[in-house]
Write a protein that holds these residues in place. Sequence first.
Motif, PDB file in Angstrom:
ATOM      1  N   ASP A  30       0.838  -1.200   0.000  1.00  0.00           N
ATOM      2  CA  ASP A  30       0.000   0.000   0.000  1.00  0.00           C
ATOM      3  C   ASP A  30       0.874   1.251   0.000  1.00  0.00           C
ATOM      4  O   ASP A  30       1.407   1.642   1.043  1.00  0.00           O
ATOM      5  N   GLU A  33      -0.010   3.960   2.700  1.00  0.00           N
ATOM      6  CA  GLU A  33       0.433   3.601   4.053  1.00  0.00           C
ATOM      7  C   GLU A  33       1.945   3.703   4.179  1.00  0.00           C
ATOM      8  O   GLU A  33       2.461   4.073   5.231  1.00  0.00           O
ATOM      9  N   LYS A  36       2.647   7.373   4.754  1.00  0.00           N
ATOM     10  CA  LYS A  36       2.248   7.749   6.117  1.00  0.00           C
ATOM     11  C   LYS A  36       3.263   7.248   7.140  1.00  0.00           C
ATOM     12  O   LYS A  36       3.615   7.969   8.069  1.00  0.00           O
ATOM     13  N   LYS A  40       5.927   9.478   9.551  1.00  0.00           N
ATOM     14  CA  LYS A  40       5.311   9.260  10.859  1.00  0.00           C
ATOM     15  C   LYS A  40       5.756  10.300  11.885  1.00  0.00           C
ATOM     16  O   LYS A  40       6.892  10.723  11.903  1.00  0.00           O
TER      17      LYS A  40
END
Length: 74
Positions: A30, A33, A36, A40
Amino acid sequence: MEYELVREIPNLCPNNQMRDIFFDEVETDDPVEYVKAFLKGKAVSVAAEPGVGGAVIVHADCDGLIQKFVFTPV
């Protein structure tokens, strides 16, 4: 899935049209993701769009710094 990743960060300085560009090979199921997790711990907003030939383009705003991640299948 394995991707070639191109990460672009535009230079926000006046009269400077250059940008920072980074290349890497990554494995992820993904891309959104992945971005992200990569960014973080910061205030991040992410939007994705399909690209040509199965590529995924992810635009991220990380604390006001706009970045573009292009995931191209290998």
